[in-house]
Design a protein around this motif. Structure first.
Motif, mmCIF file in Angstrom:
data_model
loop_
_atom_site.group_PDB
_atom_site.id
_atom_site.type_symbol
_atom_site.label_atom_id
_atom_site.label_comp_id
_atom_site.label_asym_id
_atom_site.label_seq_id
_atom_site.Cartn_x
_atom_site.Cartn_y
_atom_site.Cartn_z
ATOM 1 N N THR A 197 -3.222 -38.853 -1.723
ATOM 2 C CA THR A 197 -2.213 -38.600 -2.176
ATOM 3 C C THR A 197 -1.705 -37.510 -1.169
ATOM 4 O OG1 THR A 197 -2.718 -36.375 -3.280
ATOM 5 C CG2 THR A 197 -3.627 -38.186 -4.841
ATOM 6 N N ASP A 198 -0.404 -36.725 -1.476
ATOM 7 C CA ASP A 198 0.370 -36.469 -0.235
ATOM 8 C C ASP A 198 -0.681 -34.647 -0.197
ATOM 9 O OD1 ASP A 198 1.104 -34.937 -2.459
ATOM 10 O OD2 ASP A 198 2.899 -35.790 -1.830
ATOM 11 N N THR A 199 -1.729 -34.464 -1.093
ATOM 12 C CA THR A 199 -2.087 -33.447 -1.038
ATOM 13 C C THR A 199 -2.836 -33.034 0.484
ATOM 14 O OG1 THR A 199 -2.790 -33.503 -2.878
ATOM 15 C CG2 THR A 199 -4.156 -31.475 -2.139
ATOM 16 N N PRO A 200 -1.995 -31.225 1.033
ATOM 17 C CA PRO A 200 -2.922 -31.344 2.264
ATOM 18 C C PRO A 200 -4.737 -30.966 2.700
ATOM 19 C CG PRO A 200 -1.057 -29.790 2.716
ATOM 20 C CD PRO A 200 -1.454 -30.889 0.912
ATOM 21 N N GLY A 201 -5.019 -31.622 3.883
ATOM 22 C CA GLY A 201 -6.496 -31.397 3.652
ATOM 23 C C GLY A 201 -7.192 -32.784 4.587
ATOM 24 N N GLU A 202 -8.186 -32.044 4.955
ATOM 25 C CA GLU A 202 -9.712 -33.643 5.469
ATOM 26 C C GLU A 202 -10.357 -33.919 4.130
ATOM 27 O OE1 GLU A 202 -11.535 -31.914 8.529
ATOM 28 O OE2 GLU A 202 -9.541 -31.371 9.953
ATOM 29 N N ARG A 203 -10.406 -35.043 4.120
ATOM 30 C CA ARG A 203 -10.865 -35.517 2.721
ATOM 31 C C ARG A 203 -11.753 -37.060 3.743
ATOM 32 N NH1 ARG A 203 -6.900 -33.449 0.532
ATOM 33 N NH2 ARG A 203 -6.535 -31.625 -0.552
ATOM 34 N N SER A 204 -12.836 -37.436 2.376
ATOM 35 C CA SER A 204 -13.385 -38.420 3.109
ATOM 36 C C SER A 204 -12.919 -40.024 1.746
ATOM 37 C CB SER A 204 -14.425 -39.090 3.253
ATOM 38 O OG SER A 204 -15.752 -38.225 2.802
ATOM 39 N N LEU A 205 -12.911 -41.736 2.442
ATOM 40 C CA LEU A 205 -13.346 -42.008 1.023
ATOM 41 C C LEU A 205 -14.395 -43.109 1.784
ATOM 42 C CD1 LEU A 205 -9.313 -44.080 1.266
ATOM 43 C CD2 LEU A 205 -10.385 -42.334 -0.555
ATOM 44 N N HIS A 206 -14.805 -42.987 -0.083
ATOM 45 C CA HIS A 206 -16.160 -44.634 0.444
ATOM 46 C C HIS A 206 -15.655 -45.481 -0.219
ATOM 47 C CE1 HIS A 206 -18.966 -40.928 1.209
ATOM 48 N NE2 HIS A 206 -18.018 -40.713 0.251
ATOM 49 N N PHE A 207 -15.999 -46.422 0.099
ATOM 50 C CA PHE A 207 -15.655 -48.353 0.779
ATOM 51 C C PHE A 207 -17.053 -48.595 -0.205
ATOM 52 C CE2 PHE A 207 -12.348 -46.779 2.516
ATOM 53 C CZ PHE A 207 -10.487 -47.575 1.870
ATOM 54 N N ARG A 208 -17.719 -49.089 -1.194
ATOM 55 C CA ARG A 208 -18.663 -50.177 -1.388
ATOM 56 C C ARG A 208 -18.694 -50.998 -2.568
ATOM 57 N NH1 ARG A 208 -19.885 -44.652 -3.361
ATOM 58 N NH2 ARG A 208 -20.516 -43.254 -1.949
ATOM 59 N N ALA A 209 -18.526 -52.047 -1.679
ATOM 60 C CA ALA A 209 -18.975 -53.672 -2.502
ATOM 61 C C ALA A 209 -19.784 -54.721 -1.761
ATOM 62 C CB ALA A 209 -17.190 -54.128 -2.278
ATOM 63 N N ASP A 210 -20.084 -55.652 -1.837
ATOM 64 C CA ASP A 210 -20.813 -57.123 -1.881
ATOM 65 C C ASP A 210 -21.847 -56.808 -0.251
ATOM 66 O OD1 ASP A 210 -19.205 -58.723 -3.395
ATOM 67 O OD2 ASP A 210 -17.981 -58.588 -1.408
ATOM 68 N N GLY A 211 -23.216 -55.056 -1.179
ATOM 69 C CA GLY A 211 -23.874 -54.620 -0.477
ATOM 70 C C GLY A 211 -22.951 -53.896 0.661
ATOM 71 N N ALA A 212 -21.896 -53.760 1.160
ATOM 72 C CA ALA A 212 -21.567 -52.871 1.989
ATOM 73 C C ALA A 212 -21.673 -51.776 1.409
ATOM 74 C CB ALA A 212 -20.823 -53.855 3.232
ATOM 75 N N GLU A 213 -21.774 -50.872 2.629
ATOM 76 C CA GLU A 213 -21.031 -48.875 2.099
ATOM 77 C C GLU A 213 -20.187 -48.675 3.709
ATOM 78 O OE1 GLU A 213 -22.556 -44.658 1.030
ATOM 79 O OE2 GLU A 213 -23.727 -46.125 0.795
ATOM 80 N N TYR A 214 -19.018 -47.884 3.320
ATOM 81 C CA TYR A 214 -17.980 -47.691 4.455
ATOM 82 C C TYR A 214 -17.791 -46.082 3.891
ATOM 83 C CZ TYR A 214 -17.872 -51.769 6.942
ATOM 84 O OH TYR A 214 -18.001 -52.941 7.794
ATOM 85 N N LYS A 215 -18.210 -45.208 4.862
ATOM 86 C CA LYS A 215 -16.910 -43.694 4.731
ATOM 87 C C LYS A 215 -15.900 -43.782 5.679
ATOM 88 C CE LYS A 215 -17.907 -39.501 4.704
ATOM 89 N NZ LYS A 215 -19.283 -37.635 5.329
ATOM 90 N N LEU A 216 -14.228 -43.548 5.349
ATOM 91 C CA LEU A 216 -13.306 -43.306 6.142
ATOM 92 C C LEU A 216 -12.952 -41.624 5.820
ATOM 93 C CD1 LEU A 216 -10.950 -44.631 8.189
ATOM 94 C CD2 LEU A 216 -9.684 -44.646 5.529
#
Length: 102
Positions: free
Chosen positions: A78-97
């Motif tokens: 969203t366009d809400t200001p700030g620093e954040r992270s997203l987590h992606f988890r599927a097929d045994g993988a895990e990522y953090k953006l």
């Protein structure tokens, strides 16, 4: 109008059994904005920015040649200001953006 800054991608756990993944970040209406070869447990610099209004989608794919690519997730920012992270988890993988919105 907001500004999105995609900053870093951490491969917490790789999807490929070999330990190397070939992830790519896809931003709505902009296509692939980053790709690389990564190892589990490491952080990588993305350095991508763009303007957007309201919300914008970010997808993470794992290139799996010769098989079809795996979508590890799709998230909305969203366009809400700030620093954040997203987590992606599927097929045994895990990522953090890590990203920021101004």
């Amino acid at each position: 109008m907001a500004k999105l800054y995609l900053e870093k991608l951490k491969c917490v756990t790789a999807e490929d059994w070999s330990g190397f993944d070939e992830p790519r970040l896809v931003v709505q209406n902009r296509g692939t904005v980053w790709n690389g070869t990564v190892l589990g447990g490491r952080m990588y610099t993305v350095k991508y920015d763009c303007d957007f209004t309201g919300t914008i989608a970010v997808s993470l794919w794992e290139d799996d040649g010769p098989d079809g690519d795996d979508r590890l997730g799709k998230q909305w920012i969203t366009d809400t200001p700030g620093e954040r992270s997203l987590h992606f988890r599927a097929d045994g993988a895990e990522y953090k953006l890590l990203y920021a919105v101004e």
